[in-house]
Design a protein around this motif. Structure first.
Motif, PDB file in Angstrom:
ATOM      1  N   ASP A   5      -1.412   7.526  -7.526  1.00 13.60           N
ATOM      2  CA  ASP A   5      -1.694   7.559  -6.092  1.00 13.60           C
ATOM      3  C   ASP A   5      -1.440   6.220  -5.416  1.00 13.60           C
TER       4      ASP A   5
ATOM      5  N   LYS B 226      -7.670  17.612  -9.735  1.00 16.32           N
ATOM      6  CA  LYS B 226      -8.093  16.415  -9.004  1.00 16.32           C
ATOM      7  C   LYS B 226      -8.026  16.725  -7.514  1.00 16.32           C
TER       8      LYS B 226
ATOM      9  N   GLN C 174      -6.331   3.338 -16.093  1.00 16.06           N
ATOM     10  CA  GLN C 174      -5.374   4.413 -15.807  1.00 16.06           C
ATOM     11  C   GLN C 174      -4.653   4.856 -17.062  1.00 16.06           C
TER      12      GLN C 174
ATOM     13  N   THR D 146     -11.925   7.488  -8.067  1.00 16.47           N
ATOM     14  CA  THR D 146     -11.707   7.344  -6.625  1.00 16.47           C
ATOM     15  C   THR D 146     -11.786   8.714  -5.950  1.00 16.47           C
ATOM     16  N   ASN D 147     -11.217   9.716  -6.610  1.00 10.86           N
ATOM     17  CA  ASN D 147     -11.208  11.071  -6.063  1.00 10.86           C
ATOM     18  C   ASN D 147     -12.255  11.888  -6.820  1.00 10.86           C
TER      19      ASN D 147
ATOM     20  N   ASP E 135      -1.189   0.983  -9.109  1.00 16.13           N
ATOM     21  CA  ASP E 135      -2.602   0.733  -9.400  1.00 16.13           C
ATOM     22  C   ASP E 135      -2.735   0.720 -10.927  1.00 16.13           C
TER      23      ASP E 135
ATOM     24  N   ASP F 125      -2.733   8.784 -12.682  1.00 15.55           N
ATOM     25  CA  ASP F 125      -3.180   8.294 -11.385  1.00 15.55           C
ATOM     26  C   ASP F 125      -2.116   7.499 -10.641  1.00 15.55           C
TER      27      ASP F 125
END
Ligand code: ADP
Ligand code: MG
Ligand code: MG
Length: 436
Positions: free
Chosen positions: A319, A131, A303, A118-119, A298, A317
């Protein structure tokens, strides 16, 4: 602010803010760009906060080349310089920036991370992962919950996540927004969309016994339970009737959208199943009183990194769910959210194997899908119970949250990856067997 960077950013193409993606960027960015401010890393490198024509703000690692500027690529050395900044400054501020460091080590050499992300993450010296955050929350919106969640897990003694080295944040009016996070690199780590898919293939070929193919799901169950107990130790709440109603409404709205946008036979089958899905989603409305904790948000096999021999597992992750708003990601939720997310992804691993493996033993994979979910859930429950925390899981929420996740998969497919629609289609066939 004015600096030589200001004019260079203003003159740059709007795509400056976007990382280069292997599959091609789908994000549209409008110009003109303007530099809000930046932290200069020296040597022609900086980290800028860049505003687009729409007013969106992005974190952009920048590198100057003569009289132009571009987004730096893995290998340019911007991530390396950020890690070097952590070595100098343990807790330092300059202008609106705050650098926090918990580990000091000089490392050199950069390479990009090529998996779906995603990033944008960059591996530095095979020791650290930087990241970069991409689009930043708007003013008044909170930033990523990851720094707080990681701190909460650490304070509760949960160590099954990569060790944090440091963060770069932008602090405005007392509000911190994460621009970059640096964590220890786990050598040889692969995420579950790789390692688990390979395990299931090996099992379907007859190269791995069923028990060995199920062992990681058990490990994920106990790991998830330990993570939840750690979160619960830092605080818990109770769902109000309004919250429960809102969860149900949000799920119903997603279903309504999916019913509208999913076409073909998949759409027909979804419409046929809709009344039963709706009835289950309504159950969410009666969840008042459910225990609420910070969750991963998530949580899926992608992950969970596997590394080392014997295999170790590490969850990354934090986030939160990218489809939720920044404030929604921050609030406490039922542990069942993460449990349902992981269950859905175990199912999806099996679907991916079925779809992408020539001559695969489909019956064997279907057995794995069913048993992997059962193994995960079994060890999750046992571990919670062993830690006197069985009350964290509200069993009533599992099926509706699983269904909501599949509804989101349809929307993801329609928006980003059309062929993915086969995944929720097959998953729902097992969750809601037809009545005939
Ligand atoms: P995103 O939010 O962009 O998905 P992740 O934190 O999930 O970012 O990281 C993306 C990928 O980078 C992971 O799937 C994994 O392949 C790799 N990665 C992330 N952290 C580490 C780490 N500490 N060690 C090794 N690889 C990592
Ligand atoms: Mg990820
Ligand atoms: Mg993510």
């Amino acid at each position: 602010m004015t600096s030589p960077w200001t004019d260079l950013v203003a003159a740059a193409d709007p795509s400056l803010v976007l990382p280069v993606r292997p599959r091609g960027a789908t994000t549209e960015v409008t110009g003109p760009l303007s530099l809000v401010d930046l932290i200069d890393l020296g040597g022609g490198h900086s980290v800028g906060v860049v505003q687009t024509g729409d007013g969106d703000r992005w974190t952009v690692p920048l590198v100057r080349e003569g009289d132009t500027v571009r987004r730096s690529l893995p290998g340019d050395g911007t991530a390396e310089r950020l890690v070097a900044l952590l070595v100098q400054d343990t807790h330092a501020s300059s202008g609106p920036y705050r650098v926090s460091a918990w580990h000091h080590e000089t490392v050199t050499g950069e390479r990009g991370v090529t998996v779906d992300q995603t990033n944008e993450s960059v591996v530095v010296g095979e020791r650290a992962v930087v990241k970069w955050s991409l689009r930043l929350p708007s003013d008044g919106e909170p930033g990523s919950p990851a720094p707080q969640r990681l701190a909460a897990l650490a304070s509760a003694g949960f160590g099954e996540t990569p060790r944090p080295w440091g963060t770069l944040e932008r602090v405005v009016d007392g509000r911190a927004v994460l621009l970059a996070a640096v964590v220890e690199f786990l050598p040889g780590a692969v995420d579950g969309w790789d390692w688990m898919v390979e395990d299931v293939r090996a099992y379907a070929r007859g190269d791995l016994a069923l028990d060995a193919a199920l062992a990681p799901s058990r490990r994920l169950g106990s790991l998830t339970a330990r993570m939840h107990v750690a979160f619960a130790a830092t605080g818990r709440g109770e769902a109000t009737a309004e919250q429960a109603e809102a969860w149900s409404q949000a799920a119903r709205a997603d279903l309504a959208e999916a019913l509208e946008v999913v076409g073909g036979h998949e759409g027909d089958r979804l419409r046929a199943r809709a009344p039963r899905i709706e009835a289950e989603l309504d159950v969410l409305a009666s969840a008042a009183g459910a225990v609420l904790i910070d969750v991963h948000g998530d949580h899926h096999v992608g992950q969970v990194l596997r590394y080392g021999d014997p295999a170790q597992y590490s969850v990354t992750d934090l986030d939160g769910n990218p489809v939720l708003t920044p404030s929604e990601r921050l609030v406490r939720r039922p542990a069942a959210v993460d449990v349902a997310g992981m269950l859905a992804s175990l199912d999806h691993v099996g679907r991916v194997v079925l779809f992408r493996t020539e001559g695969v033993d489909a019956a064997a994979v279907r057995i794995w899908i069913e048993q992997a979910q059962a193994a995960f859930l079994h060890d999750y429950r046992e571990t919670l119970a062993g830690m006197m925390s069985a009350d964290l899981l509200d069993e009533r929420l599992l099926l509706p949250l699983r269904l909501h996740q599949e509804v989101r998969e349809y929307l993801y497919a329609v928006r980003h990856l059309p062929h993915w629609v086969y995944v929720p289609d097959l998953a729902l066939a097992d969750l809601i067997p037809s009545e005939e």
